[in-house]
Design a protein around this motif. Sequence first.
Motif, short mmCIF file in Angstrom:
data_model
loop_
_atom_site.label_atom_id
_atom_site.label_comp_id
_atom_site.label_asym_id
_atom_site.label_seq_id
_atom_site.Cartn_x
_atom_site.Cartn_y
_atom_site.Cartn_z
N GLN A 183 -23.13 23.73 19.49
CA GLN A 183 -24.54 24.06 19.74
C GLN A 183 -24.70 25.26 20.69
O GLN A 183 -25.40 25.19 21.71
N LYS A 184 -24.04 26.35 20.35
CA LYS A 184 -23.99 27.51 21.26
C LYS A 184 -25.36 28.14 21.51
O LYS A 184 -25.64 28.58 22.63
N GLU A 185 -26.20 28.17 20.49
CA GLU A 185 -27.55 28.74 20.67
C GLU A 185 -28.34 27.91 21.69
O GLU A 185 -29.02 28.44 22.57
N LEU A 186 -28.21 26.59 21.57
CA LEU A 186 -28.90 25.69 22.50
C LEU A 186 -28.33 25.83 23.91
O LEU A 186 -29.08 25.87 24.89
N PRO A 232 -33.77 23.58 20.31
CA PRO A 232 -34.46 24.71 20.93
C PRO A 232 -35.98 24.67 20.82
O PRO A 232 -36.69 24.92 21.80
N GLU A 233 -36.50 24.32 19.62
CA GLU A 233 -37.96 24.32 19.45
C GLU A 233 -38.63 23.23 20.28
O GLU A 233 -39.73 23.42 20.80
N HIS A 234 -37.95 22.08 20.45
CA HIS A 234 -38.51 21.00 21.27
C HIS A 234 -38.52 21.42 22.74
O HIS A 234 -39.50 21.21 23.46
N LEU A 235 -37.43 22.02 23.15
CA LEU A 235 -37.29 22.45 24.54
C LEU A 235 -38.32 23.52 24.89
O LEU A 235 -38.96 23.47 25.94
N ASN A 257 -30.15 18.67 29.62
CA ASN A 257 -30.38 18.25 28.24
C ASN A 257 -29.05 17.67 27.77
O ASN A 257 -28.04 18.38 27.72
N GLN A 258 -29.04 16.37 27.50
CA GLN A 258 -27.82 15.70 27.06
C GLN A 258 -27.76 15.76 25.53
O GLN A 258 -28.65 15.25 24.86
N ILE A 259 -26.72 16.40 25.01
CA ILE A 259 -26.64 16.65 23.56
C ILE A 259 -25.24 16.33 23.03
O ILE A 259 -24.27 16.30 23.79
N GLU A 260 -25.17 16.11 21.72
CA GLU A 260 -23.86 15.98 21.07
C GLU A 260 -23.11 17.30 21.25
O GLU A 260 -23.58 18.35 20.83
N LEU A 261 -21.94 17.24 21.87
CA LEU A 261 -21.19 18.48 22.09
C LEU A 261 -19.71 18.17 22.25
O LEU A 261 -19.32 17.43 23.16
N HIS A 262 -18.93 18.69 21.34
CA HIS A 262 -17.47 18.53 21.37
C HIS A 262 -16.90 19.75 20.64
O HIS A 262 -17.67 20.56 20.11
N PRO A 263 -15.58 19.91 20.60
CA PRO A 263 -15.04 21.14 20.00
C PRO A 263 -15.54 21.43 18.58
O PRO A 263 -15.66 22.60 18.19
N TYR A 264 -15.86 20.40 17.80
CA TYR A 264 -16.28 20.63 16.42
C TYR A 264 -17.79 20.89 16.28
O TYR A 264 -18.26 21.23 15.20
N SER A 308 -28.82 27.90 29.60
CA SER A 308 -28.41 28.84 30.67
C SER A 308 -29.58 29.72 31.10
O SER A 308 -29.79 29.96 32.29
N GLN A 309 -30.33 30.15 30.11
CA GLN A 309 -31.47 31.04 30.38
C GLN A 309 -32.50 30.36 31.30
O GLN A 309 -33.14 31.03 32.10
#
Length: 294
Positions: A172-175, A145-148, A162-169, A180-181
Motif C-alpha cells: 500500500q505504498k500510495e497510502l 486514501p479517499e476515506h482518509l 492508520n492501521q492497515i494490512e501491510l506485509h511484503p506482498y 507521511s504527508q
Amino acid sequence: MATVPTLTLNNGVQLPAIGLGVFQTPPDETTSAVESALTTGYRHIDTAAAYGNEREVGEGIRRSGVPREDVFVETKIWISDYGYDATLHGFDKSAGKLGVDQIDLLILHQALPGRFELTLDAYRALETLLTDGKVRAIGVSNFMPEHLQRLLDETDVVPAVNQIELHPYFQQKELQALHSQHGILTQAWSPIGGITSYREGGTSAFEDPTILEVAAAHGKSAAQVMLRWHIQEGRSAIPKSTKAARIAENFDVFDFELTDNEIARIDALDTGVRRGPDPEDITLEAFGRDIPEA
C-alpha cells in the motif's frame, strides 16, 4: 531484556514499535498470551471490541505485574457502535472490559464507506474523548486514501495512526505516502504476512526465497526479517501469536540490521494483492454485530 524503540505520534505520545496483536486469539488463550508478551518485554498490546477478548487482555496486563502506565493499550470501536453517542458509549464498554480509566490509543476499526456520516460522527466522539483526557491518541484502521482525505477535510484532529494490512506482498505504498504527508503513523496488521499463508492461491511469505535468503544471512527467521523490515522503514507492527516461544521470537528483532539492498529486495516483493477483507465491502448489514456491555 531488549528496550523497544518507540515511535512518536503526531501529538507527541510515544508508541512502542512492536506490539502484540490478539486478533482471532480465543479469550481463553488471550490472558496467557498477553502476560507472556509483557514478561518478554513487549509494552504495546493491540485489541478491539470486535475481537471479544478485551476483558482477557486487561486480565493479562494485571497478571503480568507490569505497571499499567508502562503498557500502551490500543483498542478499536466496531462499526455497530459508530455515531457520536454510540461511540462515546463504545469507549465506556472497552475501558470497562479492559479495566482501565484511560485508553492509550483508540481507533475506528473500519471506514464504513456506505455510511460515512456515521464514521465522521464516531471520529468526532474520539476527538471529544481526546479533549477530555480519556484517550491519549486517536486514529483509524483500514481507511483508504479517499476515506482518509474526507476525514481530514471534515474533522479537526489528524489521526495519529492508520492501521492497515501491510506485509511484503501487500505494501500500500500510495497510502503510506499519504500518511507521511499528513504525519500519520502507518501501523501494520498481518505484518509478517500470516494472512498470505492460509488464503487460497497465495504463496506464503514465510516460504519466500528472498526473505529466507536474507534470514539465513542474519541467522534469523523469516518472521524476524519481516518485522525488522517494518522497524527500519519506520512503521508500527503488531504480530500476533499465542505461543510463548513465537511471541519471544517476534520480539527478538533489535540486535541486527538489514542492509539497504536487503530492504530494497523485500520492497520489490509487493504484489499489490490484498489478502484481507476489502474495506469497501464492510457494511452494517453484513458485518454489524452487537458489542456486549462491560
